[in-house]
Design a protein around this motif. Structure first.
Motif, PDB file in Angstrom:
ATOM      1  N   MET A 163      38.413 -20.621  41.510  1.00  0.00           N
ATOM      2  CA  MET A 163      38.128 -19.323  40.926  1.00  0.00           C
ATOM      3  C   MET A 163      36.626 -19.167  40.809  1.00  0.00           C
ATOM      4  O   MET A 163      35.950 -20.091  40.358  1.00  0.00           O
ATOM      5  CB  MET A 163      38.735 -19.217  39.531  1.00  0.00           C
ATOM      6  CG  MET A 163      40.229 -19.185  39.471  1.00  0.00           C
ATOM      7  SD  MET A 163      40.905 -17.564  39.727  1.00  0.00           S
ATOM      8  CE  MET A 163      40.460 -16.763  38.215  1.00  0.00           C
ATOM      9  N   PRO A 164      36.116 -18.028  41.191  1.00  0.00           N
ATOM     10  CA  PRO A 164      34.686 -17.790  40.989  1.00  0.00           C
ATOM     11  C   PRO A 164      34.329 -17.965  39.509  1.00  0.00           C
ATOM     12  O   PRO A 164      35.045 -17.522  38.623  1.00  0.00           O
ATOM     13  CB  PRO A 164      34.512 -16.331  41.428  1.00  0.00           C
ATOM     14  CG  PRO A 164      35.620 -16.113  42.417  1.00  0.00           C
ATOM     15  CD  PRO A 164      36.775 -16.931  41.891  1.00  0.00           C
ATOM     16  N   GLY A 165      33.249 -18.668  39.273  1.00  0.00           N
ATOM     17  CA  GLY A 165      32.796 -18.894  37.908  1.00  0.00           C
ATOM     18  C   GLY A 165      33.388 -20.129  37.253  1.00  0.00           C
ATOM     19  O   GLY A 165      33.003 -20.487  36.160  1.00  0.00           O
ATOM     20  N   CYS A 166      34.314 -20.790  37.918  1.00  0.00           N
ATOM     21  CA  CYS A 166      34.912 -21.999  37.367  1.00  0.00           C
ATOM     22  C   CYS A 166      34.181 -23.209  37.945  1.00  0.00           C
ATOM     23  O   CYS A 166      34.050 -23.339  39.157  1.00  0.00           O
ATOM     24  CB  CYS A 166      36.393 -22.100  37.714  1.00  0.00           C
ATOM     25  SG  CYS A 166      37.150 -23.651  37.154  1.00  0.00           S
ATOM     26  N   TYR A 167      33.738 -24.054  37.067  1.00  0.00           N
ATOM     27  CA  TYR A 167      33.042 -25.252  37.511  1.00  0.00           C
ATOM     28  C   TYR A 167      33.743 -26.511  37.022  1.00  0.00           C
ATOM     29  O   TYR A 167      33.127 -27.552  36.859  1.00  0.00           O
ATOM     30  CB  TYR A 167      31.578 -25.220  37.044  1.00  0.00           C
ATOM     31  CG  TYR A 167      30.842 -24.060  37.638  1.00  0.00           C
ATOM     32  CD1 TYR A 167      30.415 -24.101  38.964  1.00  0.00           C
ATOM     33  CD2 TYR A 167      30.619 -22.900  36.912  1.00  0.00           C
ATOM     34  CE1 TYR A 167      29.764 -23.026  39.539  1.00  0.00           C
ATOM     35  CE2 TYR A 167      29.968 -21.815  37.481  1.00  0.00           C
ATOM     36  CZ  TYR A 167      29.543 -21.892  38.793  1.00  0.00           C
ATOM     37  OH  TYR A 167      28.905 -20.819  39.360  1.00  0.00           O
ATOM     38  N   SER A 168      35.037 -26.404  36.825  1.00  0.00           N
ATOM     39  CA  SER A 168      35.827 -27.535  36.346  1.00  0.00           C
ATOM     40  C   SER A 168      35.754 -28.675  37.358  1.00  0.00           C
ATOM     41  O   SER A 168      35.839 -28.465  38.568  1.00  0.00           O
ATOM     42  CB  SER A 168      37.287 -27.114  36.163  1.00  0.00           C
ATOM     43  OG  SER A 168      38.083 -28.241  35.860  1.00  0.00           O
ATOM     44  N   GLN A 169      35.610 -29.862  36.847  1.00  0.00           N
ATOM     45  CA  GLN A 169      35.612 -31.056  37.688  1.00  0.00           C
ATOM     46  C   GLN A 169      36.936 -31.812  37.552  1.00  0.00           C
ATOM     47  O   GLN A 169      37.087 -32.913  38.062  1.00  0.00           O
ATOM     48  CB  GLN A 169      34.447 -31.969  37.306  1.00  0.00           C
ATOM     49  CG  GLN A 169      33.090 -31.345  37.545  1.00  0.00           C
ATOM     50  CD  GLN A 169      32.826 -31.088  39.016  1.00  0.00           C
ATOM     51  OE1 GLN A 169      33.035 -31.949  39.853  1.00  0.00           O
ATOM     52  NE2 GLN A 169      32.380 -29.888  39.328  1.00  0.00           N
ATOM     53  N   SER A 170      37.869 -31.204  36.860  1.00  0.00           N
ATOM     54  CA  SER A 170      39.160 -31.839  36.592  1.00  0.00           C
ATOM     55  C   SER A 170      39.952 -32.031  37.880  1.00  0.00           C
ATOM     56  O   SER A 170      39.918 -31.196  38.777  1.00  0.00           O
ATOM     57  CB  SER A 170      39.981 -30.981  35.628  1.00  0.00           C
ATOM     58  OG  SER A 170      41.275 -31.526  35.474  1.00  0.00           O
ATOM     59  N   ARG A 171      40.664 -33.124  37.940  1.00  0.00           N
ATOM     60  CA  ARG A 171      41.569 -33.373  39.062  1.00  0.00           C
ATOM     61  C   ARG A 171      42.976 -32.903  38.724  1.00  0.00           C
ATOM     62  O   ARG A 171      43.891 -33.058  39.507  1.00  0.00           O
ATOM     63  CB  ARG A 171      41.567 -34.850  39.419  1.00  0.00           C
ATOM     64  CG  ARG A 171      40.249 -35.284  39.982  1.00  0.00           C
ATOM     65  CD  ARG A 171      40.283 -36.738  40.347  1.00  0.00           C
ATOM     66  NE  ARG A 171      38.975 -37.128  40.850  1.00  0.00           N
ATOM     67  CZ  ARG A 171      38.794 -38.028  41.764  1.00  0.00           C
ATOM     68  NH1 ARG A 171      39.813 -38.675  42.273  1.00  0.00           N
ATOM     69  NH2 ARG A 171      37.583 -38.323  42.176  1.00  0.00           N
ATOM     70  N   ASP A 172      43.136 -32.330  37.554  1.00  0.00           N
ATOM     71  CA  ASP A 172      44.413 -31.794  37.102  1.00  0.00           C
ATOM     72  C   ASP A 172      44.523 -30.362  37.644  1.00  0.00           C
ATOM     73  O   ASP A 172      43.980 -29.427  37.058  1.00  0.00           O
ATOM     74  CB  ASP A 172      44.471 -31.807  35.578  1.00  0.00           C
ATOM     75  CG  ASP A 172      45.853 -31.489  35.047  1.00  0.00           C
ATOM     76  OD1 ASP A 172      46.826 -31.538  35.829  1.00  0.00           O
ATOM     77  OD2 ASP A 172      45.957 -31.190  33.843  1.00  0.00           O
ATOM     78  N   ILE A 173      45.185 -30.214  38.789  1.00  0.00           N
ATOM     79  CA  ILE A 173      45.247 -28.927  39.467  1.00  0.00           C
ATOM     80  C   ILE A 173      46.690 -28.453  39.610  1.00  0.00           C
ATOM     81  O   ILE A 173      47.628 -29.217  39.426  1.00  0.00           O
ATOM     82  CB  ILE A 173      44.571 -28.981  40.856  1.00  0.00           C
ATOM     83  CG1 ILE A 173      45.241 -30.022  41.749  1.00  0.00           C
ATOM     84  CG2 ILE A 173      43.080 -29.251  40.715  1.00  0.00           C
ATOM     85  CD1 ILE A 173      44.729 -30.042  43.174  1.00  0.00           C
ATOM     86  N   ALA A 174      46.826 -27.175  39.947  1.00  0.00           N
ATOM     87  CA  ALA A 174      48.150 -26.579  40.126  1.00  0.00           C
ATOM     88  C   ALA A 174      48.161 -25.743  41.398  1.00  0.00           C
ATOM     89  O   ALA A 174      47.159 -25.108  41.738  1.00  0.00           O
ATOM     90  CB  ALA A 174      48.486 -25.700  38.927  1.00  0.00           C
ATOM     91  N   ALA A 175      49.291 -25.753  42.070  1.00  0.00           N
ATOM     92  CA  ALA A 175      49.474 -24.881  43.236  1.00  0.00           C
ATOM     93  C   ALA A 175      49.732 -23.466  42.727  1.00  0.00           C
ATOM     94  O   ALA A 175      50.448 -23.269  41.748  1.00  0.00           O
ATOM     95  CB  ALA A 175      50.647 -25.366  44.072  1.00  0.00           C
ATOM     96  N   HIS A 176      49.139 -22.494  43.381  1.00  0.00           N
ATOM     97  CA  HIS A 176      49.247 -21.102  42.931  1.00  0.00           C
ATOM     98  C   HIS A 176      49.526 -20.203  44.124  1.00  0.00           C
ATOM     99  O   HIS A 176      48.914 -20.353  45.180  1.00  0.00           O
ATOM    100  CB  HIS A 176      47.928 -20.690  42.261  1.00  0.00           C
ATOM    101  CG  HIS A 176      47.916 -19.289  41.762  1.00  0.00           C
ATOM    102  ND1 HIS A 176      48.558 -18.912  40.607  1.00  0.00           N
ATOM    103  CD2 HIS A 176      47.350 -18.170  42.267  1.00  0.00           C
ATOM    104  CE1 HIS A 176      48.385 -17.620  40.425  1.00  0.00           C
ATOM    105  NE2 HIS A 176      47.648 -17.153  41.420  1.00  0.00           N
ATOM    106  N   HIS A 177      50.467 -19.270  43.959  1.00  0.00           N
ATOM    107  CA  HIS A 177      50.731 -18.263  44.991  1.00  0.00           C
ATOM    108  C   HIS A 177      49.677 -17.164  44.876  1.00  0.00           C
ATOM    109  O   HIS A 177      49.457 -16.640  43.783  1.00  0.00           O
ATOM    110  CB  HIS A 177      52.115 -17.638  44.805  1.00  0.00           C
ATOM    111  CG  HIS A 177      53.228 -18.561  45.106  1.00  0.00           C
ATOM    112  ND1 HIS A 177      53.829 -19.338  44.140  1.00  0.00           N
ATOM    113  CD2 HIS A 177      53.852 -18.853  46.265  1.00  0.00           C
ATOM    114  CE1 HIS A 177      54.776 -20.056  44.692  1.00  0.00           C
ATOM    115  NE2 HIS A 177      54.810 -19.796  45.989  1.00  0.00           N
ATOM    116  N   ILE A 178      49.061 -16.816  45.985  1.00  0.00           N
ATOM    117  CA  ILE A 178      48.088 -15.722  45.984  1.00  0.00           C
ATOM    118  C   ILE A 178      48.831 -14.396  45.805  1.00  0.00           C
ATOM    119  O   ILE A 178      48.511 -13.599  44.938  1.00  0.00           O
ATOM    120  CB  ILE A 178      47.246 -15.734  47.276  1.00  0.00           C
ATOM    121  CG1 ILE A 178      46.423 -17.021  47.330  1.00  0.00           C
ATOM    122  CG2 ILE A 178      46.362 -14.490  47.340  1.00  0.00           C
ATOM    123  CD1 ILE A 178      45.724 -17.269  48.652  1.00  0.00           C
TER     124      ILE A 178
END
Length: 63
Positions: A1-16
């Motif tokens: 996401m623009p503006g997100c600088y998270s370095q977390s490896r905790d991610i989720a799959a998302h439908h566009i």
């Protein structure tokens, strides 16, 4: 996401494009993007509001 600088490896799959509205492309990998958990929670249930932005992100990555 623009503006997100998270370095977390905790991610989720998302439908566009929301799978409820576009069931024919719900399994198309081009309709997917990974987001950090906080960004996924922000967009979940409000996918329509983020379609244009997420498509732009994916197009930028392909360039």
């Amino acid at each position: 996401m623009p503006g997100c600088y998270s370095q977390s490896r905790d991610i989720a799959a998302h439908h566009i494009y929301p799978k409820k509205k576009y069931p024919e492309i719900q399994f198309d990998t081009a309709n997917g993007i990974t987001l950090c958990k906080p960004c996924h929670e922000e967009t979940y249930g409000r996918e329509e509001q983020f379609v244009t932005m997420l498509v732009r992100v994916v197009q930028t990555m392909d360039d």
